[in-house]
Scaffold this motif. Structure first.
Motif, short mmCIF file in Angstrom:
data_model
loop_
_atom_site.label_atom_id
_atom_site.label_comp_id
_atom_site.label_asym_id
_atom_site.label_seq_id
_atom_site.Cartn_x
_atom_site.Cartn_y
_atom_site.Cartn_z
N PRO A 174 0.84 -1.20 0.00
CA PRO A 174 0.00 0.00 0.00
C PRO A 174 0.88 1.25 0.00
O PRO A 174 1.88 1.33 0.70
CB PRO A 174 -0.79 -0.12 1.32
CG PRO A 174 -0.77 -1.58 1.65
CD PRO A 174 0.55 -2.09 1.15
N GLY A 175 0.48 2.23 -0.81
CA GLY A 175 1.22 3.48 -0.86
C GLY A 175 2.34 3.52 -1.87
O GLY A 175 2.93 4.58 -2.11
N SER A 176 2.67 2.37 -2.46
CA SER A 176 3.75 2.35 -3.46
C SER A 176 3.20 2.67 -4.84
O SER A 176 2.05 2.37 -5.16
CB SER A 176 4.42 0.98 -3.50
OG SER A 176 5.09 0.69 -2.30
N ARG A 177 4.04 3.28 -5.66
CA ARG A 177 3.66 3.51 -7.06
C ARG A 177 4.91 3.69 -7.91
O ARG A 177 5.96 4.11 -7.42
CB ARG A 177 2.74 4.71 -7.20
CG ARG A 177 3.27 6.03 -6.67
CD ARG A 177 2.22 7.13 -6.81
NE ARG A 177 2.69 8.40 -6.29
CZ ARG A 177 2.51 9.57 -6.90
NH1 ARG A 177 1.85 9.63 -8.04
NH2 ARG A 177 2.96 10.69 -6.35
N ILE A 178 4.78 3.34 -9.18
CA ILE A 178 5.81 3.61 -10.18
C ILE A 178 5.33 4.79 -10.99
O ILE A 178 4.18 4.83 -11.43
CB ILE A 178 6.04 2.39 -11.09
CG1 ILE A 178 6.47 1.17 -10.28
CG2 ILE A 178 7.11 2.71 -12.15
CD1 ILE A 178 6.50 -0.11 -11.10
N VAL A 179 6.21 5.77 -11.17
CA VAL A 179 5.85 6.96 -11.93
C VAL A 179 6.87 7.18 -13.04
O VAL A 179 8.03 6.78 -12.92
CB VAL A 179 5.76 8.21 -11.02
CG1 VAL A 179 4.63 8.06 -10.01
CG2 VAL A 179 7.08 8.45 -10.30
N SER A 180 6.41 7.83 -14.10
CA SER A 180 7.31 8.12 -15.21
C SER A 180 7.00 9.50 -15.76
O SER A 180 5.89 10.02 -15.61
CB SER A 180 7.18 7.07 -16.32
OG SER A 180 5.88 7.07 -16.87
#
Length: 274
Positions: A174-180
């Motif tokens: 929870p709370g993790s994300r990959i961004v680009s």
């Protein structure tokens, strides 16, 4: 307890995650219980107990292609300067040698003076930076959701070996994300006391800096990032943007390199993970 002779080293299990968190929290580190559970379920973690109390730890986390990371070398203050940390690292190295693994670690300056005589050789340097961010920050530009497979591929080129199991576990939290953002990509995750950015991969420093700016504008902090020192334009840009350097780390290797990275990252997953 006046002394530990001999030191009784035990292997820890997943149920020891809360006790490990007490150790790392006492040291002011950013690991949370999920980090400890990953080490205890995917790696080999050694410890020393004083009765029911865990007073020291060290972990060996195997990766792909004959590589492993040593980390979480912790000793509670009243048990330091008794050789416990060295014995725990030796236990990790014994496992690495038996399995034919090249061992890596990211050492503090004090730790590097200990690991050098054990046979570790310095490679690259890192700088941990912190940014305090007030609540209610506004995003400077939109962020696109990144792809785990693409991140794992770029991370593998940067490290010289695959870490998709680690990255998959991070993304599942929870709370993790990959961004680009254009040609830059990063993973963001929760720590105990601050959000962490890394690994961060990009073609150029301006792309990496633009992504960091967008990240910190998209949510509140505080933030931590472990920047590669050789990426000097990126590091200097972070400092100009208000990031403060907290401490250096020296990456070190025990054994022969199995592969050379094709392109250095701008920031790493953290000194405990590489």
């Amino acid at each position: 307890m006046a002394a530990i002779e001999p030191i009784d080293i035990v292997e820890l299990g997943v149920a020891d995650a809360p006790a490990g968190l007490v150790l790392s929290t006492e040291a002011g580190w950013n690991q949370n219980e999920a980090d400890w559970r990953f080490f205890l379920s995917h790696g080999i973690v050694f410890g020393v107990r004083d009765g029911d109390r865990l007073v020291a730890s060290a972990a060996l986390l195997p990766y792909w292609a004959g590589n492993a990371w040593i980390s979480m070398v912790l000793v509670t203050p009243d048990f330091r300067r008794r050789g416990i940390a060295t014995k725990l690292v030796d236990a990790c190295l014994d496992v690495a040698k038996r399995r034919g693994l090249t061992a890596w670690l990211d050492a503090t300056p004090a730790g590097a003076t200990v690991y050098g005589p054990l046979g570790f050789e310095p490679t690259l340097q890192l700088r941990r930076l912190r940014l305090e961010k007030p609540q209610g920050a506004n995003a400077t530009r939109p962020l696109s959701a990144g792809n785990l497979d693409a991140l794992a591929t770029r991370d593998s080129r940067a490290m010289g070996f695959d870490r998709s199991t680690l990255l998959s576990a991070f993304v599942a939290r929870p709370g993790s994300r990959i961004v680009s953002d254009e040609r830059a990509m990063a993973l963001i995750r929760d720590g105990r006391a601050a959000r962490h950015i890394g690994p961060l991969l990009a073609d150029r420093a301006d792309q990496a800096l633009g992504l960091v700016e967008a990240i910190v504008g998209s949510e509140s902090g505080p933030w931590l990032i472990d920047a590669v020192h050789a990426q000097d334009a990126f590091l200097e840009g972070l400092v100009r943007a208000g990031w403060n350097i907290e401490r250096p780390f020296q990456r070190m290797r025990f054994g022969a390199a199995t592969a050379l990275p094709a392109q250095l990252p701008f920031a790493v997953a953290g000194p405990e993970f590489g």
